[in-house]
Motif scaffolding. Structure first.
Motif, PDB file in Angstrom:
ATOM      1  N   ALA A 118       0.626  -1.207  -0.186  1.00  0.00           N
ATOM      2  CA  ALA A 118       0.130  -0.205   0.052  1.00  0.00           C
ATOM      3  C   ALA A 118       0.948   1.237   0.143  1.00  0.00           C
ATOM      4  O   ALA A 118       2.555   1.490   1.115  1.00  0.00           O
ATOM      5  N   THR A 119       0.435   2.353  -0.661  1.00  0.00           N
ATOM      6  CA  THR A 119       0.795   3.516  -1.037  1.00  0.00           C
ATOM      7  C   THR A 119       1.023   4.158   0.586  1.00  0.00           C
ATOM      8  O   THR A 119       0.909   4.535   1.261  1.00  0.00           O
ATOM      9  N   GLY A 120       2.315   4.530   0.353  1.00  0.00           N
ATOM     10  CA  GLY A 120       3.487   5.144   2.108  1.00  0.00           C
ATOM     11  C   GLY A 120       2.955   4.134   3.418  1.00  0.00           C
ATOM     12  O   GLY A 120       3.387   4.874   4.620  1.00  0.00           O
ATOM     13  N   HIS A 121       3.161   3.191   3.078  1.00  0.00           N
ATOM     14  CA  HIS A 121       3.082   2.106   4.251  1.00  0.00           C
ATOM     15  C   HIS A 121       4.218   0.943   4.196  1.00  0.00           C
ATOM     16  O   HIS A 121       4.598   0.676   2.645  1.00  0.00           O
ATOM     17  N   ARG A 122       5.013   0.062   4.380  1.00  0.00           N
ATOM     18  CA  ARG A 122       5.490  -0.647   4.605  1.00  0.00           C
ATOM     19  C   ARG A 122       4.732  -2.444   4.555  1.00  0.00           C
ATOM     20  O   ARG A 122       3.335  -1.850   4.168  1.00  0.00           O
ATOM     21  N   ASP A 123       5.346  -2.648   3.679  1.00  0.00           N
ATOM     22  CA  ASP A 123       4.898  -4.178   2.668  1.00  0.00           C
ATOM     23  C   ASP A 123       4.407  -5.351   4.200  1.00  0.00           C
ATOM     24  O   ASP A 123       5.371  -5.390   5.283  1.00  0.00           O
TER      25      ASP A 123
END
Length: 327
Positions: A272-277
């Motif tokens: 997700a954009t802006g979040h860690r995998d």
């Protein structure tokens, strides 16, 4: 790496019939990430729920879990619409089972046979007779999605592992408990007979058992998917990635309501954009808020993923395959 093997590592000794139950680890992507589900709902209800509503008691409107039946679970029924309407402490409980694994000869009971009347069923039940032959008996088959609306008499047989998606109600009336005669597990014959549906009222023709193979889901971009269940409370879609490893990412766009992802087989990564995998393994369960930023699910070869939505107007996977844009 079967999901059933993952589930068998957890055992709740309080569960009837020595059955095993495991709740997938709840993770939250987007709003509320890193918080407990209850805390996230309090702090970010609008972002998580979108246009969907919490239950009347402020709970998340879905409960998802895994059941591994080591012995037959009780024959039971949940309140019918009419019973719930006149008993304020009783709540509807519509549920669906997705069969992960079934031992040879394992059975499921779903509904009362159409040739059995209410009078015959009740007379046999109250007289201590065997009501099991009066139920519709099905072979347990991996991949089947079985809809169990409130009022439908049912039981899960030994040797079957399922992913269960349900409305968050604990109102259950026990009809038959396989002669266990456990004082802590009384039968609820009076309430059950007020709730059990018979004949056409069961609506079995309008809720067929579905399976990804029988739906003839076509492969596209290394994926195949189908909607297996649609009720007024939730929809269930299933997606499978090709064993060849050529599956395109599944785009998860902003939705009218939250979605629950259950990885049933294999592995994958939620990005997700802006979040860690978020790496996921079989048995992982993820709550995806309605306003989740641009996200994509990357499935390893041969993975099986279940989506539960509340409810979506457009199939998540169909929309994902149409929109090839990636984060």
């Amino acid at each position: 790496d079967r999901a059933a093997e993952y589930l068998k590592r957890a055992h709740d000794p309080g569960w009837a019939g020595k059955s095993k139950i495991a709740f997938g680890f709840i993770q939250t992507a987007g709003a509320g990430a890193g918080m407990s589900r209850r805390a996230a709902l309090r702090a970010h209800e609008r972002q998580i729920m979108g246009r969907a509503q919490l239950s009347a008691h402020g709970r998340f409107p879905l409960l998802v879990k895994f059941l591994d039946a080591a012995e037959h679970l009780s024959v039971q029924v949940h309140p019918s619409t009419s019973f719930a309407g006149t008993n304020p402490h009783a709540h509807l409980k519509t549920e669906s089972w997705f069969v992960l694994h079934a031992e040879p000869g394992a059975r499921i009971w779903r509904g009362v046979r159409p040739d059995v009347s209410r009078t015959t069923f009740e007379r046999t039940l109250r007289g201590g007779g065997d009501i099991v032959p009066m139920l519709i008996e099905l072979a347990g088959r991996a991949g089947d999605c079985i809809d169990l609306p409130s009022g439908l008499c049912h039981a899960l047989g030994a040797g079957i592992t399922v992913a269960e998606i349900q409305t968050p109600s604990d109102t259950t009336f026990r009809v038959f408990d396989w002669n266990r005669n456990d004082p802590a597990r009384p039968l609820h014959i009076e309430q059950a007979m007020e709730c059990i549906l018979f004949g056409d009222a069961q609506g079995l023709d309008s809720a067929p058992i579905r399976n990804l193979d029988r739906e003839a889901a076509a492969w596209s971009d290394g994926l195949r998917a189908a909607c297996l269940c649609r009720t007024r409370y939730f929809e269930i879609e299933l997606g499978e990635s090709s064993p060849s490893g050529d599956a395109a990412p599944l785009a998860l766009r902003e939705s009218a309501g939250p979605r629950v992802l259950m990885l049933l087989r294999g592995a994958g990564t939620l990005r997700a954009t802006g979040h860690r995998d978020e790496p996921l393994a079989a048995g992982s369960t993820v709550l995806v808020p309605a306003d989740c930023p641009a996200a994509a699910m990357h499935l390893d070869p041969g993975a099986l993923l279940l989506f539960a939505s509340i409810p979506a107007r457009t199939g998540i996977l169909e929309a994902a395959r149409t929109d090839r844009r990636l984060a």
